[in-house]
Motif scaffolding. Sequence first.
Motif, PDB file in Angstrom:
ATOM      1  N   UNK A 172       0.836  -1.207   0.000  1.00  0.00           N
ATOM      2  CA  UNK A 172       0.000   0.000   0.000  1.00  0.00           C
ATOM      3  C   UNK A 172       0.871   1.258   0.000  1.00  0.00           C
ATOM      4  N   UNK A 173       1.892   1.264   0.851  1.00  0.00           N
ATOM      5  CA  UNK A 173       2.761   2.440   0.939  1.00  0.00           C
ATOM      6  C   UNK A 173       3.620   2.600  -0.303  1.00  0.00           C
ATOM      7  N   UNK A 174       4.061   1.500  -0.893  1.00  0.00           N
ATOM      8  CA  UNK A 174       4.802   1.574  -2.154  1.00  0.00           C
ATOM      9  C   UNK A 174       3.946   2.229  -3.237  1.00  0.00           C
ATOM     10  N   UNK A 175       2.693   1.800  -3.325  1.00  0.00           N
ATOM     11  CA  UNK A 175       1.794   2.352  -4.336  1.00  0.00           C
ATOM     12  C   UNK A 175       1.491   3.827  -4.058  1.00  0.00           C
ATOM     13  N   UNK A 176       1.361   4.172  -2.797  1.00  0.00           N
ATOM     14  CA  UNK A 176       1.095   5.551  -2.396  1.00  0.00           C
ATOM     15  C   UNK A 176       2.214   6.478  -2.881  1.00  0.00           C
ATOM     16  N   UNK A 177       3.456   6.089  -2.632  1.00  0.00           N
ATOM     17  CA  UNK A 177       4.595   6.902  -3.058  1.00  0.00           C
ATOM     18  C   UNK A 177       4.727   6.878  -4.574  1.00  0.00           C
ATOM     19  N   UNK A 178       4.418   5.745  -5.196  1.00  0.00           N
ATOM     20  CA  UNK A 178       4.481   5.662  -6.650  1.00  0.00           C
ATOM     21  C   UNK A 178       3.510   6.656  -7.284  1.00  0.00           C
ATOM     22  N   UNK A 179       2.315   6.796  -6.713  1.00  0.00           N
ATOM     23  CA  UNK A 179       1.342   7.744  -7.256  1.00  0.00           C
ATOM     24  C   UNK A 179       1.733   9.194  -6.981  1.00  0.00           C
ATOM     25  N   UNK A 180       2.507   9.430  -5.920  1.00  0.00           N
ATOM     26  CA  UNK A 180       3.016  10.773  -5.653  1.00  0.00           C
ATOM     27  C   UNK A 180       4.009  11.209  -6.724  1.00  0.00           C
ATOM     28  N   UNK A 181       4.765  10.249  -7.266  1.00  0.00           N
ATOM     29  CA  UNK A 181       5.791  10.490  -8.290  1.00  0.00           C
ATOM     30  C   UNK A 181       6.822  11.515  -7.804  1.00  0.00           C
ATOM     31  N   UNK A 182       7.633  11.151  -6.818  1.00  0.00           N
ATOM     32  CA  UNK A 182       8.679  12.078  -6.336  1.00  0.00           C
ATOM     33  C   UNK A 182       9.661  12.426  -7.454  1.00  0.00           C
ATOM     34  N   UNK A 183      10.156  13.648  -7.431  1.00  0.00           N
ATOM     35  CA  UNK A 183      11.119  14.068  -8.440  1.00  0.00           C
ATOM     36  C   UNK A 183      12.162  14.971  -7.780  1.00  0.00           C
ATOM     37  N   UNK A 184      13.234  15.170  -8.458  1.00  0.00           N
ATOM     38  CA  UNK A 184      14.312  15.999  -7.933  1.00  0.00           C
ATOM     39  C   UNK A 184      13.808  17.411  -7.682  1.00  0.00           C
ATOM     40  N   UNK A 185      14.189  17.964  -6.541  1.00  0.00           N
ATOM     41  CA  UNK A 185      13.776  19.307  -6.192  1.00  0.00           C
ATOM     42  C   UNK A 185      12.454  19.378  -5.468  1.00  0.00           C
ATOM     43  N   UNK A 186      11.734  18.270  -5.364  1.00  0.00           N
ATOM     44  CA  UNK A 186      10.447  18.280  -4.660  1.00  0.00           C
ATOM     45  C   UNK A 186      10.666  18.466  -3.163  1.00  0.00           C
ATOM     46  N   UNK A 187       9.789  19.249  -2.554  1.00  0.00           N
ATOM     47  CA  UNK A 187       9.833  19.485  -1.119  1.00  0.00           C
ATOM     48  C   UNK A 187       8.541  18.949  -0.511  1.00  0.00           C
ATOM     49  N   UNK A 188       8.670  17.930   0.318  1.00  0.00           N
ATOM     50  CA  UNK A 188       7.513  17.215   0.870  1.00  0.00           C
ATOM     51  C   UNK A 188       7.431  17.401   2.370  1.00  0.00           C
ATOM     52  N   UNK A 189       6.197  17.523   2.878  1.00  0.00           N
ATOM     53  CA  UNK A 189       5.960  17.384   4.314  1.00  0.00           C
ATOM     54  C   UNK A 189       5.091  16.154   4.510  1.00  0.00           C
ATOM     55  N   UNK A 190       5.583  15.217   5.310  1.00  0.00           N
ATOM     56  CA  UNK A 190       4.854  13.987   5.620  1.00  0.00           C
ATOM     57  C   UNK A 190       4.358  14.088   7.053  1.00  0.00           C
TER      58      UNK A 190
ATOM     59  N   UNK B 290      -9.200   2.941  -4.808  1.00  0.00           N
ATOM     60  CA  UNK B 290      -9.209   1.915  -3.770  1.00  0.00           C
ATOM     61  C   UNK B 290      -8.068   0.927  -3.975  1.00  0.00           C
ATOM     62  N   UNK B 291      -7.539   0.451  -2.865  1.00  0.00           N
ATOM     63  CA  UNK B 291      -6.583  -0.652  -2.874  1.00  0.00           C
ATOM     64  C   UNK B 291      -7.168  -1.779  -2.040  1.00  0.00           C
ATOM     65  N   UNK B 292      -6.898  -2.998  -2.453  1.00  0.00           N
ATOM     66  CA  UNK B 292      -7.384  -4.172  -1.705  1.00  0.00           C
ATOM     67  C   UNK B 292      -8.892  -4.119  -1.501  1.00  0.00           C
ATOM     68  N   UNK B 293      -9.617  -3.833  -2.585  1.00  0.00           N
ATOM     69  CA  UNK B 293     -11.082  -3.833  -2.568  1.00  0.00           C
ATOM     70  C   UNK B 293     -11.662  -2.787  -1.621  1.00  0.00           C
ATOM     71  N   UNK B 294     -10.896  -1.756  -1.334  1.00  0.00           N
ATOM     72  CA  UNK B 294     -11.405  -0.679  -0.497  1.00  0.00           C
ATOM     73  C   UNK B 294     -10.994  -0.764   0.959  1.00  0.00           C
ATOM     74  N   UNK B 295     -10.184  -1.742   1.328  1.00  0.00           N
ATOM     75  CA  UNK B 295      -9.682  -1.774   2.710  1.00  0.00           C
ATOM     76  C   UNK B 295      -8.964  -0.463   3.006  1.00  0.00           C
ATOM     77  N   UNK B 296      -8.204   0.013   2.026  1.00  0.00           N
ATOM     78  CA  UNK B 296      -7.599   1.338   2.123  1.00  0.00           C
ATOM     79  C   UNK B 296      -7.894   2.095   0.839  1.00  0.00           C
ATOM     80  N   UNK B 297      -7.761   3.417   0.907  1.00  0.00           N
ATOM     81  CA  UNK B 297      -7.961   4.257  -0.273  1.00  0.00           C
ATOM     82  C   UNK B 297      -6.913   5.363  -0.288  1.00  0.00           C
ATOM     83  N   UNK B 298      -6.529   5.764  -1.481  1.00  0.00           N
ATOM     84  CA  UNK B 298      -5.625   6.892  -1.669  1.00  0.00           C
ATOM     85  C   UNK B 298      -6.438   8.057  -2.209  1.00  0.00           C
ATOM     86  N   UNK B 299      -6.493   9.153  -1.454  1.00  0.00           N
ATOM     87  CA  UNK B 299      -7.166  10.361  -1.894  1.00  0.00           C
ATOM     88  C   UNK B 299      -6.133  11.396  -2.334  1.00  0.00           C
ATOM     89  N   UNK B 300      -6.498  12.176  -3.331  1.00  0.00           N
ATOM     90  CA  UNK B 300      -5.583  13.156  -3.892  1.00  0.00           C
ATOM     91  C   UNK B 300      -6.341  14.433  -4.241  1.00  0.00           C
TER      92      UNK B 300
END
Length: 361
Positions: free
Chosen positions: A154-172, A347-357
């Motif tokens: 789930x977390x791998x997919x979450x970061x994959x959808x974020x698409x980090x790139x050089x110069x990006x500044x993130x707050x987690x 949805x991931x895993x049939x909706x057990x978790x979801x990624x909102x954007x």
Amino acid sequence: MAAPNMALFYRPLIGYNYLYNCLRLQSVLVNANSRTNSSHNVFRSNISSLCSTCHPPKPLLTSEENSKFIKRKPPGNVSSLFRLVCTREQSTNHENAGNVVEGHDSDSIAKTHFGFETVPETEKVEKVYEVFKNVAETYDLMNDVMSVGIHRLWKDEFVHQLVPHDGMKLIDVAGGTGDIAFRYMKYRGSSTTAGIGKREVTVCDINEHMLKVGERRANEQYLTEGISWLQGNAESLPVSSNTYDAFTIAFGIRNCTNIPKVLSEAYRVLKPGGRFMCLEFSEMTIPVLQSLYDLYSFQVIPVLGHVIAKDWNSYQYLVESIRRFPNQSTFADWIRDAGFSNVSWNDLSLGIVAIHSGFKI
């Protein structure tokens, strides 16, 4: 040619594998001392054995006519647990989202939910702090056990959808142990030049114990460059406006006292064009599987917490907090109300978790 995204390939299978492994895990935990000719009696005997060796489980809840959660007394017969159905409160207005309950007099105190309990807002902050103080050292291990390791996908997919790139500044935010931050710093995508030191992340968490675990893990993995650690409340972030390119929060927003305030803060600290992303437990798309998932959540997860982390109550709360969180559509409305545009979820895993954007435009 870029390597295929295995998380996307396995996504349709994750839900089924998850439930299958949950049932297997439950059967391992249960110690059946006797056998009978009736499989139904064997199953009831196993559950009785489990309940007699651990803290008595709290039952699932039913909704009254006003659709509010109330506490039930433990049923007299263990088998009656299987006839209880947990219903989800679907509030679509910000009075409930902001966790304010009016009293009968002018001196009423603002209240909110702590799991299925109703508590003063200030008390919830303290209670949630104690929960994560108690589970900090075993948090990552328990995540592996409770999800049979699927939380990593789930977390791998979450970061994959974020698409980090050089110069990006993130707050987690609520990112204490660093799971998202580490994935963000290591993410390479299609670039051969991106990597550690090319981007920045601020890990913010209200709980110093979680942050200490994260910092220790970062040192162990030699991930110190580009990562900063900040203790702060998600509802009042100690950072300037228009600072970050992306705001992420994974499995943390449901523990906040006032979710609309968190969303407003996310909007404030993002630069124009910045992206908000949230990974959180949600509502399964197949009701029958949701019932099985509820059964596992309430009858197995607290037991695992008791056995592995020596803490039944904290994991009972975590399960209850999931059931109090709104479904995908309602939460998307809250994000829009905070000012975000192009709001979507998957949805991931049939909706057990979801990624909102959503985007600050």
